[in-house]
Write an enzyme that holds these catalytic residues in place. Structure first.
Site, PDB file in Angstrom:
ATOM      1  N   HIS A 237       1.025   4.930  -2.655  1.00  0.00           N
ATOM      2  CA  HIS A 237       0.696   5.582  -3.800  1.00  0.00           C
ATOM      3  C   HIS A 237       1.760   6.189  -4.312  1.00  0.00           C
ATOM      4  O   HIS A 237       2.746   7.207  -3.713  1.00  0.00           O
ATOM      5  CB  HIS A 237      -0.399   6.664  -3.401  1.00  0.00           C
ATOM      6  CG  HIS A 237      -1.435   6.089  -2.696  1.00  0.00           C
ATOM      7  ND1 HIS A 237      -2.648   5.896  -3.249  1.00  0.00           N
ATOM      8  CD2 HIS A 237      -1.813   5.711  -1.276  1.00  0.00           C
ATOM      9  CE1 HIS A 237      -3.466   5.449  -2.501  1.00  0.00           C
ATOM     10  NE2 HIS A 237      -2.729   5.247  -1.106  1.00  0.00           N
TER      11      HIS A 237
ATOM     12  N   HIS B 134      -9.470   0.968  -0.804  1.00  0.00           N
ATOM     13  CA  HIS B 134      -9.444   1.642   0.535  1.00  0.00           C
ATOM     14  C   HIS B 134     -10.966   1.653   1.128  1.00  0.00           C
ATOM     15  O   HIS B 134     -11.996   1.886   0.556  1.00  0.00           O
ATOM     16  CB  HIS B 134      -8.982   3.156   0.200  1.00  0.00           C
ATOM     17  CG  HIS B 134      -7.623   3.371  -0.044  1.00  0.00           C
ATOM     18  ND1 HIS B 134      -6.970   2.822  -0.805  1.00  0.00           N
ATOM     19  CD2 HIS B 134      -6.835   4.118   0.481  1.00  0.00           C
ATOM     20  CE1 HIS B 134      -5.730   3.033  -1.153  1.00  0.00           C
ATOM     21  NE2 HIS B 134      -5.544   3.958  -0.148  1.00  0.00           N
TER      22      HIS B 134
ATOM     23  N   GLU C  21     -10.849   3.516   6.299  1.00  0.00           N
ATOM     24  CA  GLU C  21      -9.919   4.519   6.899  1.00  0.00           C
ATOM     25  C   GLU C  21     -10.512   5.651   7.621  1.00  0.00           C
ATOM     26  O   GLU C  21     -10.545   5.578   8.872  1.00  0.00           O
ATOM     27  CB  GLU C  21      -9.147   5.107   5.719  1.00  0.00           C
ATOM     28  CG  GLU C  21      -8.018   6.257   6.069  1.00  0.00           C
ATOM     29  CD  GLU C  21      -7.438   6.713   4.533  1.00  0.00           C
ATOM     30  OE1 GLU C  21      -7.914   6.625   3.586  1.00  0.00           O
ATOM     31  OE2 GLU C  21      -6.488   7.522   4.969  1.00  0.00           O
TER      32      GLU C  21
ATOM     33  N   HIS D  66       0.606  -1.210   0.039  1.00  0.00           N
ATOM     34  CA  HIS D  66      -0.155  -0.005  -0.095  1.00  0.00           C
ATOM     35  C   HIS D  66       0.744   1.133  -0.196  1.00  0.00           C
ATOM     36  O   HIS D  66       0.984   1.826   1.093  1.00  0.00           O
ATOM     37  CB  HIS D  66      -1.178  -0.107   1.142  1.00  0.00           C
ATOM     38  CG  HIS D  66      -1.941   1.186   1.422  1.00  0.00           C
ATOM     39  ND1 HIS D  66      -3.030   1.123   1.979  1.00  0.00           N
ATOM     40  CD2 HIS D  66      -1.800   2.362   0.562  1.00  0.00           C
ATOM     41  CE1 HIS D  66      -3.730   2.224   1.778  1.00  0.00           C
ATOM     42  NE2 HIS D  66      -3.241   3.137   1.004  1.00  0.00           N
TER      43      HIS D  66
ATOM     44  N   ASP E 188       1.850   4.235   2.591  1.00  0.00           N
ATOM     45  CA  ASP E 188       0.733   4.905   2.160  1.00  0.00           C
ATOM     46  C   ASP E 188       1.523   5.911   1.415  1.00  0.00           C
ATOM     47  O   ASP E 188       1.536   5.941  -0.009  1.00  0.00           O
ATOM     48  CB  ASP E 188      -0.207   5.469   3.162  1.00  0.00           C
ATOM     49  CG  ASP E 188      -1.452   5.795   2.732  1.00  0.00           C
ATOM     50  OD1 ASP E 188      -1.673   5.443   1.730  1.00  0.00           O
ATOM     51  OD2 ASP E 188      -2.333   6.250   3.616  1.00  0.00           O
ATOM     52  N   ASP E 189       1.757   7.210   1.651  1.00  0.00           N
ATOM     53  CA  ASP E 189       2.218   8.517   1.127  1.00  0.00           C
ATOM     54  C   ASP E 189       3.514   8.865   1.937  1.00  0.00           C
ATOM     55  O   ASP E 189       3.535   9.699   2.690  1.00  0.00           O
ATOM     56  CB  ASP E 189       1.200   9.286   0.982  1.00  0.00           C
ATOM     57  CG  ASP E 189       0.009   8.924   0.385  1.00  0.00           C
ATOM     58  OD1 ASP E 189      -0.101   8.748  -0.915  1.00  0.00           O
ATOM     59  OD2 ASP E 189      -1.107   8.705   1.130  1.00  0.00           O
TER      60      ASP E 189
HETATM   61  N1  ADE Z   1      -4.650   8.560  -1.907  1.00  0.00           N
HETATM   62  C1  ADE Z   1      -3.468   8.756  -1.376  1.00  0.00           C
HETATM   63  N2  ADE Z   1      -3.531   8.662  -0.142  1.00  0.00           N
HETATM   64  C2  ADE Z   1      -4.644   8.337   0.210  1.00  0.00           C
HETATM   65  C3  ADE Z   1      -5.314   7.696   1.391  1.00  0.00           C
HETATM   66  N3  ADE Z   1      -4.635   7.581   2.696  1.00  0.00           N
HETATM   67  N4  ADE Z   1      -6.512   7.734   1.369  1.00  0.00           N
HETATM   68  C4  ADE Z   1      -7.229   7.734   0.462  1.00  0.00           C
HETATM   69  N5  ADE Z   1      -6.681   8.194  -0.828  1.00  0.00           N
HETATM   70  C5  ADE Z   1      -5.569   8.128  -1.037  1.00  0.00           C
HETATM   71 ZN    ZN Z   2      -3.674   4.755   0.356  1.00  0.00          ZN
END
Ligand code: ADE
Ligand code: ZN
Length: 356
Positions: free
Chosen positions: A35, A213, A216, A33, A294-295
């Protein structure tokens, strides 16, 4: 601290507590996971802005970094989509993915399943070919130059319409062999799984893997709907499952993996701090939970940072470390042979830590 399933107990040799930080760093693991647009570091944003003649609303790196104080998923997404605006050419997409893959290799990631958001780019006039060809080239190089098995997952933006998702899928079909599955991301609340049931059904017929997703910021019911309406094989985040014992029992019984992203959850205020994260409850219930970044460029850390911070805050054990890494291989869409070889490497790594 947590009691994993019997299978793990049989495989993880006991490792002294003081060896745990080093072990977390070097154990082989899969990242499921991440992006790719979320790996765009501030330095690269400025470099690409200059390379492509894009004006930025920040005078310098500190100005940009100062904006990374998020109060919700949406407050982050606004900046994340703005940042992605500097990506223009195939080389840009390649360089972005290559930088991430090098960083992942340093964290002993052996398998990466990477989300990309084509609609963020096609909406700006960038072609699907530009995006996919650049990312794919980096993934191919990663196997030979870094020893990482890397694959792409096309993610639909759920704040956009079903029609736009279908159009995106059509544009991607000439590249069908360059991605292994589809996902669903962006603003969760108010954009429930059912909105994309027909698109996901078509993706299933095309033989694509399906993930989404769910849970969350959104409720546990979205997790159930992602399973029942989208036929998701894996749930991204899914941390709200801990509020629903029946759903937890189902996720455990069906071995539906959750790709949990601890630092992301704190940065986006899903949990007030890491010590309050639901991960220990998910592991204790026998779920196939994994740790992911994630990011990472926005949330303060790559995969090993997530492992380290989470283990520190929650006093997780070597048994949990083995379980999380083994889960990451089990949850991946790699071949059975690859999964077995990584799990064998994991066992060898623990054995070396026990005897060294
Ligand atoms: N796009 C990038 N990061 C995300 C996240 N944590 N939740 C939903 N969409 C995303
Ligand atoms: Zn994500």
């Amino acid at each position: 601290m947590t009691a994993g399933p019997d299978r793990a107990a049989r495989h993880a040799p006991p490792v002294a507590r003081e060896r745990l930080p080093a072990l977390l760093a070097v154990m082989p693991k899969a990242e499921l996971h991440v992006h790719i647009e979320g790996t765009l570091e501030p330095e690269m944003i400025f470099m690409l802005a200059e390379r492509n003649g894009v004006a930025l609303p920040y005078a310098n790196l500190d100005g940009l970094r100062g904006a990374y104080a998020f109060t919700s998923l949406q407050s982050f997404l606004d900046l994340y989509y703005q940042g992605a605006g500097v990506l223009r050419t195939e080389q840009d997409f390649h360089d972005l993915a290559w930088a991430y893959l090098q960083r992942a290799a340093a964290d002993h990631v052996v398998r990466a399943e990477i989300f990309f958001d084509p609609q963020t780019h096609t909406a700006r006039g960038i072609s699907m070919a530009t995006v996919i060809n650049g990312l794919k080239r980096a993934c191919t190089e990663a196997r030979t130059r870094l020893g990482i098995s890397a694959a792409l997952i096309l993610s639909f933006l759920r704040h956009l319409s079903e029609r736009e998702a279908f159009e995106t899928l059509e544009q991607a079909l000439p590249f069908r062999d360059d991605f292994i599955g589809v996902g669903l991301d962006s603003s969760e609340v108010g954009n429930p799984p059912e909105k994309f049931a027909r698109v996901f059904a078509r993706c299933g017929k095309l033989g694509l893997h399906r993930v989404a997703h769910a849970g969350e910021e959104g409720p546990a019911a979205y997790i159930r709907d992602a399973l029942d309406l989208l036929h998701a094989e894996r749930i991204d985040h899914g941390v709200q499952a801990a509020t629903d014992p029946q759903l937890m029992a189902r996720l455990a019984a069906e071995r539906i993996p959750l790709t949990v992203c601890p630092l992301s959850n704190v940065k986006l205020c899903v949990f007030p701090d890491l010590s309050r994260h639901s991960l220990p409850r998910l592991l204790a219930a026998g779920l196939c939970a994994t740790i992911n970044s994630d990011d990472p460029a926005y949330f303060g850390g790559y995969l090993n940072d997530n492992f380290q911070a989470t283990f520190d805050a929650l006093a997780l054990t070597a048994q949990d470390a083995w379980q999380l890494a083994a889960n990451s291989f089990e949850a991946s869409f790699a071949s059975a042979a690859e999964k077995q070889s990584w799990t064998d490497r994991l066992s060898a790594c623990f054995e070396a830590a026990r005897t060294s």
